[in-house]
Scaffold this motif. Structure first.
Motif, PDB file in Angstrom:
ATOM      1  N   ASP A  58       0.816  -1.219   0.000  1.00 33.68           N
ATOM      2  CA  ASP A  58       0.000   0.000   0.000  1.00 33.68           C
ATOM      3  C   ASP A  58       0.849   1.269   0.000  1.00 33.68           C
ATOM      4  O   ASP A  58       0.434   2.303  -0.524  1.00 33.68           O
ATOM      5  N   ALA A  59       2.031   1.208   0.591  1.00 29.37           N
ATOM      6  CA  ALA A  59       2.850   2.413   0.742  1.00 29.37           C
ATOM      7  C   ALA A  59       3.457   2.892  -0.571  1.00 29.37           C
ATOM      8  O   ALA A  59       3.791   4.074  -0.696  1.00 29.37           O
ATOM      9  N   VAL A  60       3.609   1.994  -1.546  1.00 29.39           N
ATOM     10  CA  VAL A  60       4.371   2.370  -2.743  1.00 29.39           C
ATOM     11  C   VAL A  60       3.653   2.140  -4.067  1.00 29.39           C
ATOM     12  O   VAL A  60       3.994   2.766  -5.070  1.00 29.39           O
ATOM     13  N   ILE A  61       2.678   1.243  -4.112  1.00 27.63           N
ATOM     14  CA  ILE A  61       2.163   0.784  -5.394  1.00 27.63           C
ATOM     15  C   ILE A  61       1.503   1.883  -6.217  1.00 27.63           C
ATOM     16  O   ILE A  61       1.715   1.978  -7.433  1.00 27.63           O
ATOM     17  N   VAL A  62       0.717   2.758  -5.592  1.00 29.82           N
ATOM     18  CA  VAL A  62       0.004   3.787  -6.353  1.00 29.82           C
ATOM     19  C   VAL A  62       0.995   4.743  -7.011  1.00 29.82           C
ATOM     20  O   VAL A  62       0.874   5.064  -8.203  1.00 29.82           O
ATOM     21  N   SER A  63       1.999   5.192  -6.259  1.00 26.49           N
ATOM     22  CA  SER A  63       2.992   6.114  -6.836  1.00 26.49           C
ATOM     23  C   SER A  63       3.806   5.428  -7.934  1.00 26.49           C
ATOM     24  O   SER A  63       4.146   6.058  -8.943  1.00 26.49           O
ATOM     25  N   SER A  64       4.108   4.138  -7.765  1.00 25.92           N
ATOM     26  CA  SER A  64       4.859   3.410  -8.800  1.00 25.92           C
ATOM     27  C   SER A  64       4.066   3.326 -10.094  1.00 25.92           C
ATOM     28  O   SER A  64       4.609   3.522 -11.189  1.00 25.92           O
ATOM     29  N   ILE A  65       2.763   3.046  -9.980  1.00 25.88           N
ATOM     30  CA  ILE A  65       1.925   2.931 -11.182  1.00 25.88           C
ATOM     31  C   ILE A  65       1.757   4.284 -11.859  1.00 25.88           C
ATOM     32  O   ILE A  65       1.859   4.400 -13.089  1.00 25.88           O
ATOM     33  N   LYS A  66       1.511   5.327 -11.072  1.00 27.69           N
ATOM     34  CA  LYS A  66       1.380   6.668 -11.658  1.00 27.69           C
ATOM     35  C   LYS A  66       2.652   7.052 -12.398  1.00 27.69           C
ATOM     36  O   LYS A  66       2.602   7.641 -13.484  1.00 27.69           O
ATOM     37  N   SER A  67       3.791   6.718 -11.823  1.00 24.33           N
ATOM     38  CA  SER A  67       5.063   7.015 -12.478  1.00 24.33           C
ATOM     39  C   SER A  67       5.203   6.226 -13.778  1.00 24.33           C
ATOM     40  O   SER A  67       5.613   6.774 -14.812  1.00 24.33           O
ATOM     41  N   THR A  72       6.469   7.194 -22.563  1.00 25.63           N
ATOM     42  CA  THR A  72       6.324   7.852 -23.863  1.00 25.63           C
ATOM     43  C   THR A  72       5.943   6.856 -24.960  1.00 25.63           C
ATOM     44  O   THR A  72       5.640   7.275 -26.082  1.00 25.63           O
ATOM     45  N   TYR A  73       5.986   5.579 -24.641  1.00 22.12           N
ATOM     46  CA  TYR A  73       5.608   4.538 -25.604  1.00 22.12           C
ATOM     47  C   TYR A  73       4.101   4.661 -25.883  1.00 22.12           C
ATOM     48  O   TYR A  73       3.325   5.014 -24.986  1.00 22.12           O
ATOM     49  N   PRO A  74       3.664   4.356 -27.110  1.00 27.11           N
ATOM     50  CA  PRO A  74       2.231   4.490 -27.437  1.00 27.11           C
ATOM     51  C   PRO A  74       1.328   3.741 -26.456  1.00 27.11           C
ATOM     52  O   PRO A  74       1.542   2.564 -26.184  1.00 27.11           O
ATOM     53  N   LYS A  75       0.343   4.422 -25.922  1.00 25.12           N
ATOM     54  CA  LYS A  75      -0.548   3.848 -24.910  1.00 25.12           C
ATOM     55  C   LYS A  75      -1.287   2.616 -25.427  1.00 25.12           C
ATOM     56  O   LYS A  75      -1.642   1.717 -24.648  1.00 25.12           O
ATOM     57  N   THR A  76      -1.522   2.572 -26.726  1.00 22.36           N
ATOM     58  CA  THR A  76      -2.264   1.454 -27.310  1.00 22.36           C
ATOM     59  C   THR A  76      -1.428   0.187 -27.399  1.00 22.36           C
ATOM     60  O   THR A  76      -1.959  -0.889 -27.704  1.00 22.36           O
ATOM     61  N   ASN A  77      -0.129   0.312 -27.137  1.00 22.11           N
ATOM     62  CA  ASN A  77       0.765  -0.837 -27.305  1.00 22.11           C
ATOM     63  C   ASN A  77       1.216  -1.460 -25.992  1.00 22.11           C
ATOM     64  O   ASN A  77       2.077  -2.333 -25.996  1.00 22.11           O
ATOM     65  N   TYR A  78       0.653  -1.018 -24.888  1.00 14.84           N
ATOM     66  CA  TYR A  78       0.969  -1.678 -23.616  1.00 14.84           C
ATOM     67  C   TYR A  78      -0.191  -1.548 -22.638  1.00 14.84           C
ATOM     68  O   TYR A  78      -0.960  -0.589 -22.686  1.00 14.84           O
ATOM     69  N   ASP A  79      -0.323  -2.552 -21.809  1.00 14.68           N
ATOM     70  CA  ASP A  79      -1.308  -2.559 -20.731  1.00 14.68           C
ATOM     71  C   ASP A  79      -0.592  -2.833 -19.417  1.00 14.68           C
ATOM     72  O   ASP A  79       0.367  -3.619 -19.371  1.00 14.68           O
ATOM     73  N   VAL A  80      -1.070  -2.210 -18.365  1.00 14.62           N
ATOM     74  CA  VAL A  80      -0.515  -2.412 -17.036  1.00 14.62           C
ATOM     75  C   VAL A  80      -1.539  -3.163 -16.187  1.00 14.62           C
ATOM     76  O   VAL A  80      -2.732  -2.826 -16.187  1.00 14.62           O
ATOM     77  N   ALA A  81      -1.080  -4.192 -15.493  1.00 14.58           N
ATOM     78  CA  ALA A  81      -1.951  -4.965 -14.605  1.00 14.58           C
ATOM     79  C   ALA A  81      -1.298  -5.065 -13.225  1.00 14.58           C
ATOM     80  O   ALA A  81      -0.120  -5.404 -13.117  1.00 14.58           O
ATOM     81  N   VAL A  82      -2.063  -4.752 -12.200  1.00 19.27           N
ATOM     82  CA  VAL A  82      -1.606  -4.882 -10.819  1.00 19.27           C
ATOM     83  C   VAL A  82      -2.334  -6.057 -10.184  1.00 19.27           C
ATOM     84  O   VAL A  82      -3.565  -6.171 -10.300  1.00 19.27           O
ATOM     85  N   LEU A  96      -8.023   1.675  -9.016  1.00 14.82           N
ATOM     86  CA  LEU A  96      -9.152   1.575  -9.951  1.00 14.82           C
ATOM     87  C   LEU A  96      -9.388   2.880 -10.703  1.00 14.82           C
ATOM     88  O   LEU A  96      -9.975   2.874 -11.789  1.00 14.82           O
ATOM     89  N   ALA A  97      -8.940   3.984 -10.140  1.00 13.27           N
ATOM     90  CA  ALA A  97      -9.110   5.282 -10.793  1.00 13.27           C
ATOM     91  C   ALA A  97      -8.086   5.495 -11.907  1.00 13.27           C
ATOM     92  O   ALA A  97      -8.177   6.472 -12.657  1.00 13.27           O
ATOM     93  N   LEU A  98      -7.118   4.582 -12.016  1.00 10.01           N
ATOM     94  CA  LEU A  98      -6.070   4.695 -13.031  1.00 10.01           C
ATOM     95  C   LEU A  98      -6.379   3.790 -14.221  1.00 10.01           C
ATOM     96  O   LEU A  98      -7.095   2.786 -14.077  1.00 10.01           O
ATOM     97  N   PRO A  99      -5.853   4.094 -15.404  1.00  8.62           N
ATOM     98  CA  PRO A  99      -6.130   3.291 -16.612  1.00  8.62           C
ATOM     99  C   PRO A  99      -5.318   1.994 -16.630  1.00  8.62           C
ATOM    100  O   PRO A  99      -4.418   1.796 -17.463  1.00  8.62           O
ATOM    101  N   ILE A 100      -5.639   1.116 -15.706  1.00  9.12           N
ATOM    102  CA  ILE A 100      -4.941  -0.165 -15.601  1.00  9.12           C
ATOM    103  C   ILE A 100      -5.961  -1.270 -15.363  1.00  9.12           C
ATOM    104  O   ILE A 100      -7.152  -1.004 -15.150  1.00  9.12           O
TER     105      ILE A 100
END
Length: 386
Positions: A58-67, A72-82, A96-100
């Motif tokens: 909980d202490a680090v995951i949200v900031s890591s994902i936001k970072s 700069t890679y095209p958003k359509t070419n990668y997905d992030v899953a936590v 859940l508020a993030l595009p992942i």
């Protein structure tokens, strides 16, 4: 009496010397330059699934994902899953508020391997590659761009350069230095002579189909060593890319250090037992990479070598100075190897001044020898805060 002491002395030296010789050999190899492929590559944009297993992070995951989402890679070419394992509702709501994609499995016994298995089982899309990062990992915005350039050169299995993002106390500084020594010996030097890099648990990239077909076979709490063994069985090359940095939080207290090293030492023995049955076939097939990775599991930890060799050298010098010479030679060889393997920017007075902390941490490792349970697959968690 003296004959018995001499036999014990020789046997102990023969037991310890191979670990020092191995480290020295690859340290010297690291001094040579790696020939780069000058072939012009037509770059295509591969697709990536980026997995963040997160257990009580909980202490680090949200900031890591936001970072990470600043890529700069095209958003359509990668997905992030936590893979959220035992994290709070507020942390999950923020994710859940993030595009992942957020996975929330419930495990009877948690482990990173189970988290990865769950994520792949829930993935319906096809990708070219899968990337594994830890919850505390931070990368540059061009991480995927640079990784994609390496993959376009024909490397489907890549270990990036994991390095310390904190050095705020003696333990973290020593831990970061140790990791850079590993990068030099087990990754950079191996690639220089055409051998596979070792994996390290995060900052790893795999061809998606291979990973999908093999992740279900993971059984222990050291999934990176299992994956490495499977790759070596198939004689698949692992590329180490020193220019792609993955910043990793280093443990900063002795309890976390002890727990982390207990997990690693247990995993080393488990990996050795896992790899030994295939070793005869590796010799028959001439699978040098597999043989080498098996030998790595037999190496004595460097900190234990540094602590024990000079003690034995002093004792044997007192018994018979001629017998002590071989031990002092071994100790000097180890020091030379480590000085070579430590990157130049880390060879500072500050690092060498942490000798007291080093011996205190070595004491923790020696205590762990009595706690190793090779049958245990329990996940030993180390907390992150930065």
């Amino acid at each position: 009496m003296w004959t018995i002491i001499h036999i014990i002395d020789l046997a102990l030296w023969i037991f310890i010397a191979p670990s020092v010789i191995y480290v020295l050999f690859y340290a010297i190899v690291s001094l040579f330059h790696h020939k780069k492929n000058k072939t012009t590559i037509t770059e295509v944009q591969h697709t990536y699934l980026v997995l963040f297993p997160a257990y009580h992070e909980d202490a680090v995951i949200v900031s890591s994902i936001k970072s990470f989402l600043e890529q700069t890679y095209p958003k359509t070419n990668y997905d992030v899953a936590v893979i959220s394992d035992h994290m709070t509702k507020s942390t999950n709501d923020a994710l859940l508020a993030l595009p992942i994609t957020l996975h929330r499995p419930i495990f009877y016994k948690s482990s990173k391997a189970r988290a990865l298995q769950y994520a792949i089982s829930e993935t319906r899309k096809q990708y070219d590659h899968v990337v594994i990062l830890d919850a505390d990992n931070v990368v540059h915005p061009d991480f995927l761009e640079r990784l994609n350039a390496v993959c376009c050169q024909g490397y489907d299995f890549v270990q990036c350069h994991r390095c310390a993002k904190n050095s705020d106390n003696d333990i973290a500084a020593l831990e970061g230095t140790s990791e850079e020594i590993n990068n030099t010996i087990f990754r950079k030097a191996h690639n220089i002579i055409g051998m596979s890099s070792a994996l390290i648990g995060s900052g790893m990239c795999f061809r998606f189909e291979w990973f999908k077909n093999h992740v279900s076979k993971l059984q222990t709490a050291v999934e990176d060593r299992e994956l490495e063994a499977m790759l070596m069985q198939e004689n698949i090359f692992i590329k180490y890319e020193a220019t792609i940095h993955v910043y990793d939080e280093k443990v900063s207290n002795q309890d976390n250090f002890r727990r982390q090293r207990l997990r690693w030492m247990t995993g080393q023995i488990q990996s050795l037992l896992f790899m030994l049955p295939y070793l005869p076939k590796a010799f028959i097939k001439g699978n040098i990479n597999y043989i080498d990775k098996t030998l790595q599991q037999l190496l004595i930890p460097r900190s234990i070598l540094l602590a024990t060799i000079p003690v034995v050298a002093v004792i044997m010098t007192c018994v018979c100075w001629q017998w002590g010479l071989r031990w002092w030679a071994l100790f000097i060889a180890l020091i030379i190897a480590l000085l070579i393997a430590i990157p130049r920017h880390l060879r500072t007075r500050a690092i060498f001044g942490k000798i007291i902390s080093f011996f205190r941490l070595t004491g923790s490792m020696l205590q762990n020898l009595t706690k190793i349970n090779i049958k245990s697959n329990d996940f030993i968690h180390t907390s992150h805060h930065k």
